[in-house]
Scaffold this active site. Sequence first.
Site, PDB file in Angstrom:
ATOM      1  N   GLU A 275      10.512 -35.184 -22.380  1.00 29.38           N
ATOM      2  CA  GLU A 275      11.041 -33.827 -22.315  1.00 29.38           C
ATOM      3  C   GLU A 275      10.061 -32.840 -22.945  1.00 29.38           C
ATOM      4  O   GLU A 275       9.156 -33.215 -23.703  1.00 29.38           O
ATOM      5  CB  GLU A 275      12.397 -33.772 -23.017  1.00 29.38           C
ATOM      6  CG  GLU A 275      13.092 -32.415 -23.027  1.00 29.38           C
ATOM      7  CD  GLU A 275      13.379 -31.831 -21.631  1.00 29.38           C
ATOM      8  OE1 GLU A 275      12.403 -31.593 -20.893  1.00 29.38           O
ATOM      9  OE2 GLU A 275      14.556 -31.584 -21.321  1.00 29.38           O
TER      10      GLU A 275
ATOM     11  N   HIS B  18      19.235 -37.728 -17.501  1.00 30.19           N
ATOM     12  CA  HIS B  18      19.997 -38.657 -18.338  1.00 30.19           C
ATOM     13  C   HIS B  18      21.434 -38.153 -18.545  1.00 30.19           C
ATOM     14  O   HIS B  18      21.757 -36.983 -18.339  1.00 30.19           O
ATOM     15  CB  HIS B  18      19.316 -38.843 -19.692  1.00 30.19           C
ATOM     16  CG  HIS B  18      19.251 -37.591 -20.509  1.00 30.19           C
ATOM     17  ND1 HIS B  18      20.340 -37.086 -21.192  1.00 30.19           N
ATOM     18  CD2 HIS B  18      18.241 -36.727 -20.750  1.00 30.19           C
ATOM     19  CE1 HIS B  18      20.013 -35.977 -21.827  1.00 30.19           C
ATOM     20  NE2 HIS B  18      18.728 -35.732 -21.563  1.00 30.19           N
TER      21      HIS B  18
END
Length: 236
Positions: free
Chosen positions: A100, A25
Site C-alpha cells: 500500500e 483485502h
Amino acid sequence: MQNNGTKESSQKECSKQGCLVLLRHGQTAWSVSGQHTGRTDLPLTEVGVEQAKEAGARLQCVFTKGFDEDCVLVSPLRRAQQTAQFAGFASYTICDSALEWDYGAAEGRTRADISKLSGVEAWDVWKHGPKVLPSHMVSDAKEVLPSGETVDVHRTSGESLQEVSDRTQKIIDMAMPKLKLGKDVLVVAHAHVLRILTARWLGVNPDFARLLRMDTAHYSVLGTYKGDNVIVHWNC
C-alpha cells in the site's frame, strides 16, 4: 461505475488477452475507524475473513478456470495474504510492488487528527500527499487493536503519488507476459495502490485514481478493447 458483469461477458471480453483482476483485502480494524493504513501489518477482522470468502466465491463464478499459481500476485502485508488465502488462493507470489501507499506521518491517523497535528487545513492524501507533513509527526508508535493485539506503527517521510504510480508499473510489467499469453492475473492488495495501478493501466494522470471507489473485498477487472486499455468491470 456499476457492477453489471456476467460470467459470459467477462470471459468474452478477456478471451484474447488475459484480464488483470484486482482484489482489495477484506475489512480491518482501521478500515472501520478511518485510520490511514499503509505499511502497518494489520490482520483481517472476523468480518474481513467472511468478506474474503465471499469474494473468492464471486471470483470463482466469473473466472471459472481459476488462476494459475504463477498468476496470483499478493502484497506481503498480512491483510492481503489472509484475503488471498480465505478467498481460496493458497498458492501465490509475494509482490513487494503491491504494498500500500506509504502514508508516512499520516500512518495510523485519521484525516481529522492529521489536520490538527500538522496545521494543514483539511489535509487530504490525494491533494497534499504525506511529504508535506511536518517532521515532528514522524514518530513510531504502538497501538492496541480492538482484538487486543498490539501492532507496531512505523512512520517515515512517505511516498508521493507519482512514486506510487511508478511503482505500480512494476506490477503491470510482471503481469504483462502472462496476459499476452491469454492468462488472467489476480492481484490481491490494497485500495489506494490498486486504484493508482488502474490509472497507470489507463494511461491517465494518477490523480484520476481518487475518483475510483474500491470497497473492502471487492474486485475489479482491467482489460483491453479495440487496442485500448480499459476498465472491464469495477467494484464487483
